[in-house]
Design a protein around this motif. Structure first.
Motif, short mmCIF file in Angstrom:
data_model
loop_
_atom_site.label_atom_id
_atom_site.label_comp_id
_atom_site.label_asym_id
_atom_site.label_seq_id
_atom_site.Cartn_x
_atom_site.Cartn_y
_atom_site.Cartn_z
N VAL A 86 0.82 -1.17 -0.12
CA VAL A 86 0.00 0.06 -0.08
C VAL A 86 0.90 1.38 0.05
O VAL A 86 0.76 2.16 -0.75
CB VAL A 86 -0.95 -0.13 1.14
CG1 VAL A 86 -1.78 1.27 1.37
CG2 VAL A 86 -1.99 -1.09 0.82
N PHE A 87 1.80 1.43 0.90
CA PHE A 87 2.70 2.52 0.93
C PHE A 87 3.66 2.60 -0.34
O PHE A 87 3.78 3.92 -0.85
CB PHE A 87 3.74 2.51 2.30
CG PHE A 87 2.89 2.72 3.59
CD1 PHE A 87 1.87 3.66 3.87
CD2 PHE A 87 2.75 1.58 4.40
CE1 PHE A 87 1.28 4.04 4.80
CE2 PHE A 87 2.30 1.86 5.80
CZ PHE A 87 1.42 3.04 5.81
N ASP A 88 4.04 1.58 -0.90
CA ASP A 88 4.94 1.61 -1.91
C ASP A 88 4.15 2.13 -3.15
O ASP A 88 4.38 2.92 -3.97
CB ASP A 88 5.27 0.38 -2.51
CG ASP A 88 6.76 -0.30 -1.51
OD1 ASP A 88 7.34 0.78 -0.94
OD2 ASP A 88 7.10 -1.57 -1.56
N THR A 89 2.74 1.75 -3.41
CA THR A 89 1.96 2.12 -4.36
C THR A 89 1.87 3.84 -4.06
O THR A 89 1.79 4.51 -5.23
CB THR A 89 0.50 1.45 -4.32
OG1 THR A 89 0.85 0.22 -4.61
CG2 THR A 89 -0.23 2.06 -5.44
N LEU A 90 1.46 4.20 -2.92
CA LEU A 90 1.33 5.66 -2.69
C LEU A 90 2.64 6.44 -3.04
O LEU A 90 2.44 7.61 -3.59
CB LEU A 90 0.97 5.80 -1.29
CG LEU A 90 -0.43 5.28 -0.88
CD1 LEU A 90 -0.71 5.47 0.58
CD2 LEU A 90 -1.60 6.24 -1.63
N LEU A 91 3.68 5.85 -2.84
CA LEU A 91 4.95 6.43 -2.95
C LEU A 91 5.56 6.19 -4.30
O LEU A 91 6.80 6.53 -4.79
CB LEU A 91 5.96 6.02 -1.95
CG LEU A 91 5.66 6.58 -0.46
CD1 LEU A 91 6.71 5.94 0.32
CD2 LEU A 91 5.74 8.11 -0.46
N LEU A 92 4.76 5.79 -5.37
CA LEU A 92 5.33 5.28 -6.65
C LEU A 92 5.77 6.28 -7.36
O LEU A 92 6.94 6.11 -8.13
CB LEU A 92 4.06 4.43 -7.21
CG LEU A 92 4.57 3.85 -8.73
CD1 LEU A 92 5.60 2.65 -8.07
CD2 LEU A 92 3.53 3.07 -9.26
#
Length: 109
Positions: A86-92
């Motif tokens: 989830v965090f990796d997607t937000l920080l993509l």
């Protein structure tokens, strides 16, 4: 009780792979994976938290048995992988830029 509810997310994020790879220095993630004797030679910055967690999950079990293994540890890692995704997607957008400028995290052996 309110303090415990506020501290729970902070404790969960303390071991999060995304926090280790995106917000801390590269040497922190590299040293942690080197200590675990991970088979990974590097971690790409895009979805780095998930990759970091998979590298940790597939590291060999230490001979001294000092770290926790078994179902409880695996379930905790699966929760961390879900949170990291989830965090990796937000920080993509940021991690794509970081991959272009800095390249992958290299794990020195």
């Amino acid at each position: 009780m309110k303090i415990a509810i506020l501290l729970l997310p902070a404790l969960l994020l303390a071991g999060c792979g995304t926090i280790d790879t995106v917000f801390r220095e590269d040497s922190v993630a590299s040293e942690k994976l080197k200590e675990r004797k991970s088979y990974c030679g590097g971690v790409p910055r895009i979805y780095s938290g998930v990759t970091y967690d998979f590298c940790s999950l597939h590291a060999p079990v230490p001979e001294n048995g000092r770290t926790s293994t078994g179902p409880a540890s695996t379930y905790g890692m699966l929760i961390d992988i879900a949170l990291s995704s989830v965090f990796d997607t937000l920080l993509l957008p940021y991690t794509i830029y970081q991959q272009q400028t800095d390249g992958s995290l290299i794990i020195t052996q």
